[in-house]
Motif scaffolding. Sequence first.
Motif, PDB file in Angstrom:
ATOM      1  N   THR A 178       0.362  -1.062   0.111  1.00 31.14           N
ATOM      2  CA  THR A 178       0.075  -0.293   0.259  1.00 31.14           C
ATOM      3  C   THR A 178       0.903   1.411   0.258  1.00 31.14           C
ATOM      4  O   THR A 178       0.664   2.317  -0.529  1.00 31.14           O
ATOM      5  CB  THR A 178      -0.759   0.553   1.290  1.00 31.14           C
ATOM      6  OG1 THR A 178      -1.337  -1.121   1.162  1.00 31.14           O
ATOM      7  CG2 THR A 178      -2.325   1.343   1.326  1.00 31.14           C
ATOM      8  N   PHE A 201       0.874   4.330  -2.758  1.00 31.74           N
ATOM      9  CA  PHE A 201       0.871   5.896  -3.161  1.00 31.74           C
ATOM     10  C   PHE A 201       2.028   6.798  -3.142  1.00 31.74           C
ATOM     11  O   PHE A 201       1.851   7.790  -3.895  1.00 31.74           O
ATOM     12  CB  PHE A 201       0.589   5.979  -1.556  1.00 31.74           C
ATOM     13  CG  PHE A 201      -1.007   6.014  -0.957  1.00 31.74           C
ATOM     14  CD1 PHE A 201      -1.389   7.502  -1.567  1.00 31.74           C
ATOM     15  CD2 PHE A 201      -1.896   4.764  -0.608  1.00 31.74           C
ATOM     16  CE1 PHE A 201      -2.733   6.909  -1.242  1.00 31.74           C
ATOM     17  CE2 PHE A 201      -2.706   4.730  -0.071  1.00 31.74           C
ATOM     18  CZ  PHE A 201      -3.621   5.711  -0.444  1.00 31.74           C
ATOM     19  N   LYS A 221      -1.698  10.802  -5.632  1.00 34.44           N
ATOM     20  CA  LYS A 221      -2.594  10.826  -5.282  1.00 34.44           C
ATOM     21  C   LYS A 221      -1.887  10.980  -3.329  1.00 34.44           C
ATOM     22  O   LYS A 221      -0.535  10.926  -3.372  1.00 34.44           O
ATOM     23  CB  LYS A 221      -2.955   9.434  -4.949  1.00 34.44           C
ATOM     24  CG  LYS A 221      -4.409   9.262  -5.748  1.00 34.44           C
ATOM     25  CD  LYS A 221      -5.116   7.605  -5.538  1.00 34.44           C
ATOM     26  CE  LYS A 221      -5.548   6.657  -6.317  1.00 34.44           C
ATOM     27  NZ  LYS A 221      -5.785   5.455  -5.472  1.00 34.44           N
ATOM     28  N   ARG A 222      -3.422  12.190  -2.184  1.00 32.32           N
ATOM     29  CA  ARG A 222      -2.614  12.111  -1.346  1.00 32.32           C
ATOM     30  C   ARG A 222      -3.028  11.179  -0.601  1.00 32.32           C
ATOM     31  O   ARG A 222      -3.634  10.583  -0.417  1.00 32.32           O
ATOM     32  CB  ARG A 222      -3.975  13.460  -0.646  1.00 32.32           C
ATOM     33  CG  ARG A 222      -3.229  15.151  -1.410  1.00 32.32           C
ATOM     34  CD  ARG A 222      -3.452  16.122  -1.242  1.00 32.32           C
ATOM     35  NE  ARG A 222      -3.975  16.105   0.671  1.00 32.32           N
ATOM     36  CZ  ARG A 222      -4.299  17.064   1.372  1.00 32.32           C
ATOM     37  NH1 ARG A 222      -4.709  17.712   0.982  1.00 32.32           N
ATOM     38  NH2 ARG A 222      -4.683  16.957   2.806  1.00 32.32           N
ATOM     39  N   PHE A 223      -2.139  10.962   0.013  1.00 32.54           N
ATOM     40  CA  PHE A 223      -2.246  10.365   1.130  1.00 32.54           C
ATOM     41  C   PHE A 223      -2.654  10.236   2.301  1.00 32.54           C
ATOM     42  O   PHE A 223      -2.176  11.184   2.804  1.00 32.54           O
ATOM     43  CB  PHE A 223      -0.222   9.395   1.569  1.00 32.54           C
ATOM     44  CG  PHE A 223      -0.779   8.537   3.111  1.00 32.54           C
ATOM     45  CD1 PHE A 223      -1.193   7.369   2.559  1.00 32.54           C
ATOM     46  CD2 PHE A 223      -0.382   8.789   4.265  1.00 32.54           C
ATOM     47  CE1 PHE A 223      -0.595   6.098   3.624  1.00 32.54           C
ATOM     48  CE2 PHE A 223      -0.222   8.125   5.343  1.00 32.54           C
ATOM     49  CZ  PHE A 223      -0.311   6.232   5.261  1.00 32.54           C
ATOM     50  N   SER A 224      -3.422   9.212   3.588  1.00 34.91           N
ATOM     51  CA  SER A 224      -4.144   9.399   4.831  1.00 34.91           C
ATOM     52  C   SER A 224      -4.777   8.490   5.072  1.00 34.91           C
ATOM     53  O   SER A 224      -4.559   7.250   3.898  1.00 34.91           O
ATOM     54  CB  SER A 224      -5.529  11.198   4.671  1.00 34.91           C
ATOM     55  OG  SER A 224      -6.258   9.938   3.948  1.00 34.91           O
ATOM     56  N   LYS A 257      -7.184   7.152   6.023  1.00 39.78           N
ATOM     57  CA  LYS A 257      -8.619   7.224   5.279  1.00 39.78           C
ATOM     58  C   LYS A 257      -8.494   6.327   4.238  1.00 39.78           C
ATOM     59  O   LYS A 257      -8.834   5.733   3.761  1.00 39.78           O
ATOM     60  CB  LYS A 257      -9.485   7.986   5.493  1.00 39.78           C
ATOM     61  CG  LYS A 257     -11.098   7.630   5.007  1.00 39.78           C
ATOM     62  CD  LYS A 257     -11.801   9.166   5.277  1.00 39.78           C
ATOM     63  CE  LYS A 257     -13.060   8.736   4.705  1.00 39.78           C
ATOM     64  NZ  LYS A 257     -14.154   9.703   4.909  1.00 39.78           N
ATOM     65  N   GLU A 258      -7.161   6.948   2.945  1.00 40.02           N
ATOM     66  CA  GLU A 258      -6.734   6.121   2.169  1.00 40.02           C
ATOM     67  C   GLU A 258      -6.314   5.422   1.974  1.00 40.02           C
ATOM     68  O   GLU A 258      -6.539   4.897   0.887  1.00 40.02           O
ATOM     69  CB  GLU A 258      -6.605   7.897   0.855  1.00 40.02           C
ATOM     70  CG  GLU A 258      -7.149   8.893   0.994  1.00 40.02           C
ATOM     71  CD  GLU A 258      -7.960   9.279  -0.404  1.00 40.02           C
ATOM     72  OE1 GLU A 258      -8.124   8.010  -0.541  1.00 40.02           O
ATOM     73  OE2 GLU A 258      -9.619   8.677  -0.084  1.00 40.02           O
ATOM     74  N   ARG A 271      -9.014   3.026   2.542  1.00 44.41           N
ATOM     75  CA  ARG A 271     -10.077   2.682   1.493  1.00 44.41           C
ATOM     76  C   ARG A 271      -9.648   1.427   0.775  1.00 44.41           C
ATOM     77  O   ARG A 271      -9.565   0.487  -0.515  1.00 44.41           O
ATOM     78  CB  ARG A 271     -10.512   3.523   0.954  1.00 44.41           C
ATOM     79  CG  ARG A 271     -11.214   3.404   0.087  1.00 44.41           C
ATOM     80  CD  ARG A 271     -11.720   5.344  -0.537  1.00 44.41           C
ATOM     81  NE  ARG A 271     -12.135   6.341   0.257  1.00 44.41           N
ATOM     82  CZ  ARG A 271     -12.757   7.070   0.739  1.00 44.41           C
ATOM     83  NH1 ARG A 271     -11.785   7.642  -0.179  1.00 44.41           N
ATOM     84  NH2 ARG A 271     -13.595   7.449   2.084  1.00 44.41           N
ATOM     85  N   LEU A 272      -7.832   1.669  -0.053  1.00 42.77           N
ATOM     86  CA  LEU A 272      -7.327   1.086  -0.912  1.00 42.77           C
ATOM     87  C   LEU A 272      -6.516  -0.551  -0.324  1.00 42.77           C
ATOM     88  O   LEU A 272      -7.028  -1.167  -1.675  1.00 42.77           O
ATOM     89  CB  LEU A 272      -5.496   2.061  -1.125  1.00 42.77           C
ATOM     90  CG  LEU A 272      -4.777   1.440  -2.189  1.00 42.77           C
ATOM     91  CD1 LEU A 272      -5.292   1.230  -3.601  1.00 42.77           C
ATOM     92  CD2 LEU A 272      -3.197   2.079  -1.797  1.00 42.77           C
ATOM     93  N   HIS A 331     -10.371  -2.024  -0.721  1.00 40.86           N
ATOM     94  CA  HIS A 331     -10.811  -1.847  -2.817  1.00 40.86           C
ATOM     95  C   HIS A 331      -9.278  -3.567  -3.176  1.00 40.86           C
ATOM     96  O   HIS A 331     -10.551  -3.948  -3.524  1.00 40.86           O
ATOM     97  CB  HIS A 331     -10.457  -0.895  -2.660  1.00 40.86           C
ATOM     98  CG  HIS A 331     -10.393   0.269  -5.055  1.00 40.86           C
ATOM     99  ND1 HIS A 331     -11.565  -0.502  -4.868  1.00 40.86           N
ATOM    100  CD2 HIS A 331     -10.246  -0.509  -5.685  1.00 40.86           C
ATOM    101  CE1 HIS A 331     -11.783  -0.715  -6.289  1.00 40.86           C
ATOM    102  NE2 HIS A 331     -10.943  -0.638  -6.764  1.00 40.86           N
TER     103      HIS A 331
END
Length: 327
Positions: free
Chosen positions: A60, A64, A69-72, A74-75, A78-79, A82
């Motif tokens: 993961t 990133f 894409k901005r990292f967080s 939550k993201e 989600r990744l 997904h």
Amino acid sequence: MGNGVRECPVEFPKDVEPIPSAHHLPAEENQDKKKVLNSLMSGALAGAVAKTAVAPLDRTKIMFQVSSKRFSAKEAYRLIYHTYLNEGFWSLWRGNSATMVRVVPYAAIQFCAHEEYKQLLGNYYGFQGKALAPFPRFVAGSLAGTTAATLTYPLDMVRARMAVTPKEMYSSIVHVFIRISREEGLKTLYRGFTPTILGVIPYAGLSFFTYESLKKVHAEHSGRPQPSPAERLLFGACAGLIGQSASYPLDVVRRRMQTAGVLGHSYSSILLTMRDIVREEGLVRGLYKGLSMNWVKGPIAVGISFTTFDLTQILLRKLQCGPAGHR
């Protein structure tokens, strides 16, 4: 023969008596070989266990690092979710076989080289059998990391490619090597090598330095020669946190350069890659993207790695020498 020496000292001058027995040298050589083999085996196991434990987080993080894409947190969650829904649970370990092919020799070489460099520097600085002084302690770690990275770098490139591409693109590790060689040239296998080495020097140096220093301080203050497994994990986690934080921007640059060929970018040098990342994504959000995940993943991996290495070394010594071999 022994009596002859005593009775006829004239025939054997005093300065020609370095070998007390015929078996002395082979036994010493055998011990050295065993020590190297133990270090290689312990290092290989340490790397395999640590990397497998954090493989989903590692994959993961790479995804990133190589995107805009901005990292967080939550993201990242989600990744991972997904990926699990669309590709299945085991897809979270995609690229782990390539990781193992790289990590097992890398960790084996790094830990074994570290033991050898410690001994060499100890002899050079006069610390035989004792803990090294701070500077040679850092140098031993840096040299060990540099040695391992130089010898296994193409495998790291392959692992990064497998982590960021769909499985249809590359069917196996060998397939990655063949396609890269054919389509991009053999020198592509060493793209990103310079930022890797520049990152490894502080990372490996600080990691080994911190871990060895904490063990030394612990022995001095606790009165116990060896820390417990839980303490080793904690010392390793601190080592990983410090080492990875110091070298993280170069890790981002390395990943961008490694995956440029499949992601439509063209990065020709470290400084130009850094400039492009900062211009497109900002200094902190670009060069430190995914660092918070590394603060979770890194300490766990390094803690497990150092602990597994030390405990395996102790176990192998016990098995080979019996209770007397464990000090």
